[in-house]
Design an enzyme around this catalytic site. Structure first.
Site, PDB file in Angstrom:
ATOM      1  N   ARG A   1      44.569  35.785  38.494  1.00 35.53           N
ATOM      2  CA  ARG A   1      44.282  37.175  38.235  1.00 35.53           C
ATOM      3  C   ARG A   1      45.235  37.969  38.642  1.00 35.53           C
ATOM      4  NH1 ARG A   1      42.689  41.163  41.466  1.00 35.53           N
ATOM      5  NH2 ARG A   1      43.009  39.796  43.122  1.00 35.53           N
ATOM      6  N   ARG A   2      45.749  37.904  39.757  1.00 37.15           N
ATOM      7  CA  ARG A   2      47.107  38.816  40.025  1.00 37.15           C
ATOM      8  C   ARG A   2      48.180  38.739  39.327  1.00 37.15           C
ATOM      9  NH1 ARG A   2      45.691  37.552  46.454  1.00 37.15           N
ATOM     10  NH2 ARG A   2      44.367  39.332  46.945  1.00 37.15           N
TER      11      ARG A   2
ATOM     12  N   LYS B   1      34.939  36.268  47.908  1.00 39.28           N
ATOM     13  CA  LYS B   1      35.723  35.692  46.703  1.00 39.28           C
ATOM     14  C   LYS B   1      36.311  34.305  46.596  1.00 39.28           C
ATOM     15  CE  LYS B   1      40.523  37.320  48.439  1.00 39.28           C
ATOM     16  NZ  LYS B   1      40.947  35.977  48.335  1.00 39.28           N
ATOM     17  N   ASP B   2      35.996  33.727  47.747  1.00 39.50           N
ATOM     18  CA  ASP B   2      36.400  32.467  47.957  1.00 39.50           C
ATOM     19  C   ASP B   2      35.231  31.184  47.510  1.00 39.50           C
ATOM     20  OD1 ASP B   2      39.045  32.611  48.637  1.00 39.50           O
ATOM     21  OD2 ASP B   2      38.591  32.765  50.544  1.00 39.50           O
TER      22      ASP B   2
ATOM     23  N   ARG C   1      51.448  33.561  54.690  1.00 41.43           N
ATOM     24  CA  ARG C   1      52.072  34.177  53.521  1.00 41.43           C
ATOM     25  C   ARG C   1      52.787  35.271  53.989  1.00 41.43           C
ATOM     26  NH1 ARG C   1      47.034  34.450  49.084  1.00 41.43           N
ATOM     27  NH2 ARG C   1      46.623  32.414  49.568  1.00 41.43           N
TER      28      ARG C   1
ATOM     29  N   ARG D   1      51.121  30.036  48.737  1.00 43.58           N
ATOM     30  CA  ARG D   1      49.739  29.535  49.387  1.00 43.58           C
ATOM     31  C   ARG D   1      49.939  29.680  50.748  1.00 43.58           C
ATOM     32  NH1 ARG D   1      46.752  25.524  47.585  1.00 43.58           N
ATOM     33  NH2 ARG D   1      45.614  26.356  49.284  1.00 43.58           N
TER      34      ARG D   1
ATOM     35  N   CYS E   1      38.951  29.772  40.046  1.00 39.62           N
ATOM     36  CA  CYS E   1      40.273  30.308  40.247  1.00 39.62           C
ATOM     37  C   CYS E   1      41.267  29.692  38.992  1.00 39.62           C
ATOM     38  CB  CYS E   1      40.787  29.819  41.627  1.00 39.62           C
ATOM     39  SG  CYS E   1      40.941  28.087  41.722  1.00 39.62           S
TER      40      CYS E   1
END
Length: 318
Positions: A144-145, A96-97, A168, A162, A255
């Site tokens: 997205r989230r 996903k990155d 996190r 971040r 992103c």
């Protein structure tokens, strides 16, 4: 997930043992776990494999969202330079990155079997998103989230979050948030599944393209290396993420785009793909599209993604 038809490998070179392979990896705990996982699998097959730990620009810039500083490519650029300069042979990425378009001379040689692709709600006080009091602060820097959370709970305050996974979690534990949203896969890989209070089902929070899957990037001329990595590939996962990434590619995704895409194999063997797009300036507004088709090749899976992207645009996504 059901098995799918084999990917075409008629032109693949004959497998042989390769020595002194070097994996370029970010130095976060999760990235190192992923690289060491690939290292162990390759060693089991007789290869000599070392690691080259690196800190990327995406790891260094923590005071701004990715959409404002260059996107997810900031997590892979330094690794690609190491491949180009010959200091490393392969790079292991959370898929996903990885940008939807790789630079010339690079290719995605392998997609491994996917972990749980879903998002997870983590909180020290509440067992689910629904239990959060009105106006609670939830942390995420994913657009997205953000749009999906706003659709579920428009009363919440969504604040930037971040850093790597451990950073996190520490920010949550320090009291800056009532809850945060993370990828379930990362938590499970690091043995932190007990931190998960709720796993979001895709119908509530559709995952990001490629979430939960590991991709291995190499220089495109490394034919023997590509053959050595072939046994690590998981064809159903590769087909599913190819469809998802094709949605994002067709939408011009990065992103900075609040876009979700998630594919699974249906009982009849067809690939079923769902996508969602939201507008951060219009909380609660989501555009959804879906499609399904037989997917016996990466090209067929990608064609399904392009079709679903067209449906998204026709419904108002941009």
């Amino acid at each position: 997930m059901l098995a799918s038809p084999s990917l075409q490998t008629t032109d693949a070179p004959v497998f042989r043992i390769l020595s002194k392979l070097v994996i370029a990896t970010r130095e976060s705990r999760l990235a190192l776990w992923q690289a060491e996982h690939v290292q162990a699998l390759l060693r089991q097959r007789g290869h000599q494999v070392g690691l080259l730990g690196m800190t990327t620009q995406g790891d260094r810039i923590l005071d701004r969202t990715l959409s404002k500083v260059g996107g997810k490519g900031l997590f892979v650029k330094e690794l690609e330079i190491a491949l180009e300069e010959g200091r490393a042979d392969l790079a292991v990425h959370s898929l996903k990155d990885v940008p939807m378009e790789l630079p010339e001379g690079f290719l995605l040689a392998c997609v491994m079997e996917r972990e749980d692709p879903r998002d997870a709600f983590v909180s020290n006080r509440f067992d689910s998103l629904a239990e959060l009091p009105q106006g609670s602060v939830v942390g995420t820097s994913s657009l997205r989230r953000q749009v999906l959370l706003q659709a579920l709970r428009p009363d919440l305050r969504i604040e930037p979050l971040r850093g790597n996974l451990d950073t996190r979690l520490r920010k949550l534990d320090d009291g800056g948030y009532e809850g945060i949203v993370l990828a379930a896969a990362g938590l499970k890989r690091l043995g932190l599944a007990q931190r998960i209070r709720q796993v979001f089902e895709p119908q509530d929070m559709l995952p990001a393209a490629g979430q939960g899957a590991l991709g291995i990037e190499i220089r495109s001329e490394r034919a023997q290396l590509r053959a050595a990595l072939a046994p690590l590939a998981h064809q159903p996962s590769w087909l599913a993420v190819s469809a998802e990434r094709a949605v994002s590619r067709a939408m011009g995704g990065s992103c900075s785009m609040p876009l979700a895409a998630h594919a699974t194999f249906a009982a009849d063997g067809a690939l079923a793909l769902q996508a969602a797009w939201g507008d951060p300036q219009r909380p609660g507004t989501l555009v959804r599209a879906e499609g399904r088709a037989p997917a016996g090749s990466l090209e067929a899976a990608a064609a399904l993604g392009v079709e679903v992207a067209a449906r998204l645009r026709a419904a108002g996504a941009h």
